[in-house]
Design a protein around this motif. Structure first.
Motif, mmCIF file in Angstrom:
data_model
loop_
_atom_site.group_PDB
_atom_site.id
_atom_site.type_symbol
_atom_site.label_atom_id
_atom_site.label_comp_id
_atom_site.label_asym_id
_atom_site.label_seq_id
_atom_site.Cartn_x
_atom_site.Cartn_y
_atom_site.Cartn_z
ATOM 1 N N THR A 1 0.837 -1.214 0.000
ATOM 2 C CA THR A 1 0.000 0.000 0.000
ATOM 3 C C THR A 1 0.860 1.247 0.000
ATOM 4 O OG1 THR A 1 -1.630 -1.211 1.310
ATOM 5 C CG2 THR A 1 -1.887 1.172 1.191
ATOM 6 N N GLN A 2 1.860 1.267 0.861
ATOM 7 C CA GLN A 2 2.682 2.477 0.954
ATOM 8 C C GLN A 2 3.429 2.730 -0.356
ATOM 9 O OE1 GLN A 2 1.893 4.407 3.381
ATOM 10 N NE2 GLN A 2 0.682 2.707 4.185
ATOM 11 N N GLN A 3 3.911 1.625 -0.970
ATOM 12 C CA GLN A 3 4.609 1.797 -2.252
ATOM 13 C C GLN A 3 3.653 2.330 -3.315
ATOM 14 O OE1 GLN A 3 6.528 -2.027 -2.817
ATOM 15 N NE2 GLN A 3 7.743 -1.623 -0.978
ATOM 16 N N LYS A 4 2.471 1.759 -3.326
ATOM 17 C CA LYS A 4 1.460 2.205 -4.287
ATOM 18 C C LYS A 4 1.137 3.687 -4.085
ATOM 19 C CE LYS A 4 -2.188 0.841 -6.997
ATOM 20 N NZ LYS A 4 -2.378 -0.345 -7.836
ATOM 21 N N HIS A 5 0.905 4.052 -2.850
ATOM 22 C CA HIS A 5 0.547 5.443 -2.582
ATOM 23 C C HIS A 5 1.695 6.387 -2.945
ATOM 24 C CE1 HIS A 5 -2.846 4.346 0.519
ATOM 25 N NE2 HIS A 5 -3.085 3.916 -0.707
ATOM 26 N N THR A 6 2.915 5.928 -2.700
ATOM 27 C CA THR A 6 4.067 6.768 -3.038
ATOM 28 C C THR A 6 4.188 6.921 -4.549
ATOM 29 O OG1 THR A 6 5.173 6.059 -1.023
ATOM 30 C CG2 THR A 6 6.548 7.093 -2.696
ATOM 31 N N THR A 7 4.046 5.819 -5.284
ATOM 32 C CA THR A 7 4.197 5.934 -6.742
ATOM 33 C C THR A 7 3.015 6.662 -7.374
ATOM 34 O OG1 THR A 7 3.363 3.676 -6.940
ATOM 35 C CG2 THR A 7 5.733 3.974 -7.138
ATOM 36 N N LYS A 8 1.830 6.467 -6.835
ATOM 37 C CA LYS A 8 0.649 7.187 -7.372
ATOM 38 C C LYS A 8 0.775 8.690 -7.125
ATOM 39 C CE LYS A 8 -2.219 4.170 -9.132
ATOM 40 N NZ LYS A 8 -3.114 4.238 -10.276
ATOM 41 N N ASP A 9 1.476 9.038 -6.053
ATOM 42 C CA ASP A 9 1.822 10.439 -5.825
ATOM 43 C C ASP A 9 0.602 11.344 -5.759
ATOM 44 O OD1 ASP A 9 3.554 12.565 -5.509
ATOM 45 O OD2 ASP A 9 3.721 12.927 -7.673
ATOM 46 N N ARG A 10 -0.419 10.900 -5.017
ATOM 47 C CA ARG A 10 -1.634 11.718 -4.934
ATOM 48 C C ARG A 10 -1.793 12.304 -3.540
ATOM 49 N NH1 ARG A 10 -4.701 8.294 -8.633
ATOM 50 N NH2 ARG A 10 -6.392 8.087 -7.154
ATOM 51 N N LYS A 11 -2.789 13.129 -3.431
ATOM 52 C CA LYS A 11 -3.003 13.803 -2.158
ATOM 53 C C LYS A 11 -3.327 12.797 -1.047
ATOM 54 C CE LYS A 11 -5.437 17.697 -0.108
ATOM 55 N NZ LYS A 11 -6.327 18.851 -0.331
ATOM 56 N N ARG A 12 -2.726 13.019 0.113
ATOM 57 C CA ARG A 12 -3.022 12.177 1.275
ATOM 58 C C ARG A 12 -3.632 13.002 2.384
ATOM 59 N NH1 ARG A 12 1.839 7.749 1.940
ATOM 60 N NH2 ARG A 12 2.977 8.385 0.091
ATOM 61 N N VAL A 13 -4.364 12.295 3.235
ATOM 62 C CA VAL A 13 -4.921 12.980 4.395
ATOM 63 C C VAL A 13 -4.223 12.468 5.657
ATOM 64 C CG1 VAL A 13 -6.842 11.336 4.518
ATOM 65 C CG2 VAL A 13 -6.989 13.516 5.723
ATOM 66 N N TYR A 14 -3.983 13.398 6.568
ATOM 67 C CA TYR A 14 -3.375 13.042 7.844
ATOM 68 C C TYR A 14 -4.335 13.427 8.956
ATOM 69 C CZ TYR A 14 0.729 12.610 4.943
ATOM 70 O OH TYR A 14 1.606 12.224 3.964
ATOM 71 N N TYR A 15 -4.700 12.447 9.763
ATOM 72 C CA TYR A 15 -5.659 12.672 10.844
ATOM 73 C C TYR A 15 -4.878 12.798 12.152
ATOM 74 C CZ TYR A 15 -10.187 12.471 13.130
ATOM 75 O OH TYR A 15 -11.325 12.791 13.842
ATOM 76 N N LEU A 16 -4.781 14.029 12.651
ATOM 77 C CA LEU A 16 -4.010 14.274 13.878
ATOM 78 C C LEU A 16 -4.921 14.175 15.093
ATOM 79 C CD1 LEU A 16 -1.853 15.173 11.891
ATOM 80 C CD2 LEU A 16 -1.374 17.136 13.337
ATOM 81 N N SER A 17 -4.669 13.170 15.911
ATOM 82 C CA SER A 17 -5.508 12.984 17.089
ATOM 83 C C SER A 17 -4.644 12.584 18.281
ATOM 84 C CB SER A 17 -6.566 11.902 16.814
ATOM 85 O OG SER A 17 -7.371 11.719 17.956
ATOM 86 N N LEU A 18 -4.866 13.265 19.379
ATOM 87 C CA LEU A 18 -4.105 12.955 20.589
ATOM 88 C C LEU A 18 -4.600 11.651 21.217
ATOM 89 C CD1 LEU A 18 -1.769 14.206 22.073
ATOM 90 C CD2 LEU A 18 -3.326 15.801 23.150
ATOM 91 N N GLU A 19 -5.729 11.144 20.707
ATOM 92 C CA GLU A 19 -6.293 9.905 21.233
ATOM 93 C C GLU A 19 -6.692 8.972 20.094
ATOM 94 O OE1 GLU A 19 -9.461 10.653 24.016
ATOM 95 O OE2 GLU A 19 -8.329 12.203 25.077
ATOM 96 N N PHE A 20 -6.294 7.714 20.220
ATOM 97 C CA PHE A 20 -6.807 6.649 19.358
ATOM 98 C C PHE A 20 -7.202 5.496 20.275
ATOM 99 C CE2 PHE A 20 -4.290 9.030 16.282
ATOM 100 C CZ PHE A 20 -5.071 8.985 15.142
ATOM 101 N N LEU A 21 -8.474 5.354 20.499
ATOM 102 C CA LEU A 21 -8.964 4.335 21.436
ATOM 103 C C LEU A 21 -9.239 3.051 20.660
ATOM 104 C CD1 LEU A 21 -9.745 3.712 24.314
ATOM 105 C CD2 LEU A 21 -11.823 5.019 24.029
ATOM 106 N N MET A 22 -8.172 2.308 20.403
ATOM 107 C CA MET A 22 -8.237 1.216 19.430
ATOM 108 C C MET A 22 -8.865 -0.053 19.982
ATOM 109 S SD MET A 22 -6.858 2.576 16.750
ATOM 110 C CE MET A 22 -6.235 1.311 15.652
#
Ligand code: GFP
Ligand code: GFP
Length: 828
Positions: free
Chosen positions: A67-88
């Protein structure tokens, strides 16, 4: 990079995902024998869990890499979700499900002598969050992966999650949650990704050779951020996204001066201090407490994340102005608001971008989600503390504020008060930095989390900003929940039953397909199957209660549940007062009347913030009532009161499917959305609730016949509060009886409850007395309706059929479309 003649070899031996059961078993045993250095002779459940999770983890990592390789080669916009909490919560069951290997793992470990259920029980919850906000972030990253968006979460790797709760003598007792005792197979430590983070020090400026004024931030304390990656597998897709959590470590630079001066201990102590930054999650829910360490956590995490995002962008060699075409950053509440300032700092101080151009980039990158209108939850940092810790950031905030206020002044030259009202700096003593205002000014979109809440922020706390920016900057994205965890994993039998009628499990990806079961609402056979599953889930919870609380509850009784953080605005006090009222009524019943009464099990669960006295008193009262009621022979099966200690995600997975009724009874206008309301309905429980948060939209979707609503509306709250303040409002007579019982010592020492009672008899800020009669009426209706099985079950089925809207996949699509402007990347 690898020379081309070697690449063939790499391809030949490249790790493949295991396919069938035997390959899984081979991997399992390999991990038992090598990773764990154990064997057939000493492999217990814990070791088996660890080996199985290692095997699954390897599989996730293969998908993660792709996935990471694909996303890097596709070179498209990414979203980053910044959260001080992840209640997994737990990861293993989810990983198996999403990777589509649940069956082979289950039968794979069975062949080897283990039960999958026992292995799953070995995993500690990853409890890196307090409540709704943190669990929302966890649902969101599941949905981002499941809907194939290229998106990462960024958070902190706390060594201690939310504290563990025990009940001792009726009181909450906290103990630390050291969840990393047996190393965590679901994370990949990336010791090679180390980022230096600075605090304190001073700033200076000079004019460089080009005549440009350059600002520098120097000196102070330095620590290192180390990345830990948690693969986030999507359901029914190869996409496996990343949750990157930062841990703080001392910098390699050891204080040799001190060391050489013979002060070895203190030089070690200094470097150990660095680790405390990410050591512990602050256990407050909807409450802000201005601790310096908390601000340090926030900057540490934000600076590390932005450094990483900027580094990734720079690999593309694009001009800076294209940054917002490549990057969307969502601020989960105001906790990461410093990211706005940090990005501006990076651009102007480090990358030489002009102020205006930089600010344009910043505001086009960020979106901000507000989760509460409660004033005590809004973050404000004292200017002196802020200036000391982050001197350069404080300067930049002053600049941002200056330009903003100049703009406002130009737009509204006559409104002097407006400037003071909207200034990022509050003119109090000491002055305060208002983080929410900074977040609004630094973002292109601001959203609330349910319709009512999104309207309220526009008309109350952020009203002036609507005047300034116009209404389009403010929008609503109603929260959602992932049906993978909250239907299929928590309630596999119901999921299977639905699948048998819908024809497949596609509803786990497109929750609107649930609509197909609506025609079966009155089908007697389907109803029977539905009821059998509810009974099974109630029995499962009853067994848990037997084990943890030591007594039996009747599974034929109505299970009435309120589980969530304990907070006065959520009104667990009203619930327990209602329970006392019920108890007193039962005591006054004749034998005949008792035969007609609906038996109830009232179930409570939730943690109080350690310093929240009133919430702790509520917990004590619930337990005191439980003790008296459960031992009263007059009452028998008609009423049982249960407090389930240490409510967390994995307990929710047992509790939620077992409810007949769940309570979401916040004072109207106080609960931004709520998300457990959605979980309960999705599992066939009906809601008893106020006209608040997402209850309103749930009502619209499932129909008002299929929910029990009561209480005053948000628009009356201000007037009612005003009345309490300025006149003598008589106490509700039924509530008075309840208070009399408490005060006469029916539930032990009444002194314990003096302040709890006077919070209602006094200003009654949460309007418990005002809503009490309406609450009792609604409860009465619940009692009556529960007796009619056909009506009850058909309501339950109809409600579930109409819950499609509340999938977090829908919420993520809305964010992607209207805030982030990102598109899915197919892995095919
Ligand atoms: C780089 C590569 C990815 C690779 C990751 C692993 O990503 O293909 O999977 O590193 O750490 F491009 P960035 O973090 O540099 O984006
Ligand atoms: C907060 C709000 C809730 C809302 C969640 C998620 O929850 O109404 O549903 O955020 O948006 F209060 P807590 O973190 O306070 O539980």
């Amino acid at each position: 990079s690898i020379p081309s003649e070697s690449r063939q070899l790499w391809q030949k031996f490249g790790v493949k995902e295991f396919g069938g059961k035997e390959e899984f078993q081979q991997e399992f045993i390999r991990h038992v024998e090598t990773t764990l250095a154990r064997s057939i002779y000493n492999c217990d459940d814990l070791a088996a869990y660890q080996a199985a999770s290692q095997a699954i983890r390897d599989r996730l990592i293969v998908a993660w890499n792709k996935t990471q390789q694909k996303h890097t080669t596709k070179d498209r916009k990414r979203v980053y979700y910044l959260s001080l909490e992840f209640l997994m919560g737990r990861a293993m069951d989810n990983a198996m499900l999403n990777a589509g290997i649940k069956d082979i793992t289950k039968s794979g470990v069975a062949d080897l002598g283990f039960k999958i259920e026992d292995l799953l029980e070995q995993e500690p919850d990853a409890a890196l969050g307090n409540g709704g906000l943190g669990r929302l972030a966890a649902c969101f990253i599941d949905s981002i992966a499941s809907t194939n968006y290229p998106g990462w979460g960024y958070g902190l790797r706390y060594q201690y999650g939310i504290f563990k709760q025990r009940i001792v003598d009726g009181y909450q007792v906290e103990s630390p949650d050291y969840w990393l005792t047996f190393s965590n197979p679901w994370e990949i430590p990336r010791y090679e990704i180390q980022i230096d983070i600075m605090f304190y020090g001073y700033t200076r400026k000079y004019t460089n050779d080009d005549g440009k004024v350059v600002h520098v931030w120097e000196g102070g304390e330095q620590v290192q951020a180390v990345a830990y990656d948690v693969p986030v597998p999507g359901y029914g897709t190869e996409t496996t996204n990343n949750l990157r959590l930062w841990a703080s470590k001392p910098t390699r630079e050891f204080d040799f001066e001190k060391f050489n001066a013979g002060d070895y201990e203190s030089s070690v102590r200094e470097s150990q201090k660095a680790e405390t930054i990410s050591a512990v999650l602050y256990p407050n829910d909807n409450f802000y407490s201005g601790k310096e360490l908390r601000l340090k956590q926030q900057y540490f995490w934000v600076a590390a994340s932005l450094n990483d995002i900027v580094r990734r962008f720079k690999k593309t060699h694009r001009p800076w102005k294209e940054f917002p075409d490549q990057v969307a950053i969502q601020l989960n509440d105001t906790h990461p608001t410093l990211a706005v300032v940090e990005l501006q700092r990076i651009l102007i101080d480090m990358e030489g971008v002009e102020w205006d151009a930089a600010w344009n980039i910043v505001t086009n990158t960020f979106g901000y989600t507000n989760h509460t209108v409660l004033p005590e939850a809004l973050e404000k940092w004292p200017v002196p503390l802020f200036t000391n810790l982050l001197p350069r950031h404080m300067e930049i905030i002053y600049e941002i504020n200056l330009f903003f206020l100049q703009k406002v002044e130009k737009m509204f030259p006559k409104e002097r008060d407006l400037l003071a009202r909207v200034s990022i700096i509050e003119e109090s003593t000491p002055q305060q930095v208002r983080m929410a205002y900074l977040a609004i000014i630094g973002s292109h979109k601001v959203n609330g989390v349910a319709e009512l809440h999104s309207e309220l922020i526009k008309t109350t706390i952020f009203k002036d900003f609507v005047t300034i920016y116009g209404p389009d900057k403010f929008m609503n994205v109603t929260n959602g929940i992932t049906p993978r965890r909250w239907l299929h994993q928590a309630n596999p039998k119901l999921s299977d039953l639905i699948a048998s009628k819908v024809g497949s499990y596609d509803f786990l990806k497109d929750l609107n397909l649930l609509k197909k079961i609506e025609p079966l609402a009155h089908d007697p056979k389907f109803q029977d199957e539905w009821v059998t599953i509810k009974k099974f889930n109630k029995a499962r919870l009853a067994a848990h209660i037997k084990q943890s609380n030591g007594f039996e509850v009747n599974v034929n009784a109505l299970f009435d549940v309120q589980v969530k953080r304990i907070h006065e605005y959520k009104r667990q006090q009203m619930n327990i007062f209602g329970v006392i009222h019920r108890y007193l009524s039962i005591k006054a019943m004749t034998k005949e009347e008792k035969k007609e009464a609906t038996p109830r099990v009232c179930i409570f669960g939730g943690k109080s913030a350690p310093g929240y006295y009133m919430a702790k008193t509520i917990i004590k009262l619930i337990n005191a009532v439980s003790e008296v009621v459960n031992a009263d022979a007059d009452v028998g099966d008609l009423l049982k009161v249960v407090f389930i200690a240490d409510y967390n995600v994995s307990k929710a997975e047992i509790i939620v499917p077992a409810s007949d009724i769940s309570q979401h009874i916040s004072t109207a206008g106080t609960e931004a959305s709520g998300t457990s309301n959605m979980k309960f309905v999705l599992n066939g429980g009906l809601i008893l609730g106020t006209v608040d948060g997402a209850n309103i939209e749930i009502t619209r979707e499932v129909g008002e016949n299929n929910i029990f609503l009561f209480g005053h509306l948000a628009e009356s709250v201000e007037d009612l509060r005003h009345k309490h303040r300025f006149s003598d409002v008589p106490l509700d007579p039924n509530l008075e009886k309840v208070f009399n019982a408490i005060e006469s010592g029916t539930f032990g020492d009444p002194n314990i409850y003096v302040s709890l009672i006077s919070s209602v008899t006094g200003s009654d800020y949460y309007l418990v007395s005002d809503d009490f009669q309406s609450y009792l009426d609604a409860q009465k209706l619940v009692d009556q309706d529960f007796k009619n099985k056909d009506t009850w079950v058909s309501r339950s089925i109809t409600a579930v059929a109409n819950m499609g809207f509340f999938s977090s996949d829908r919420a993520i699509d809305e964010y992607a479309e209207s805030i982030w402007n990102v598109e899915p990347i197919s892995m095919e």
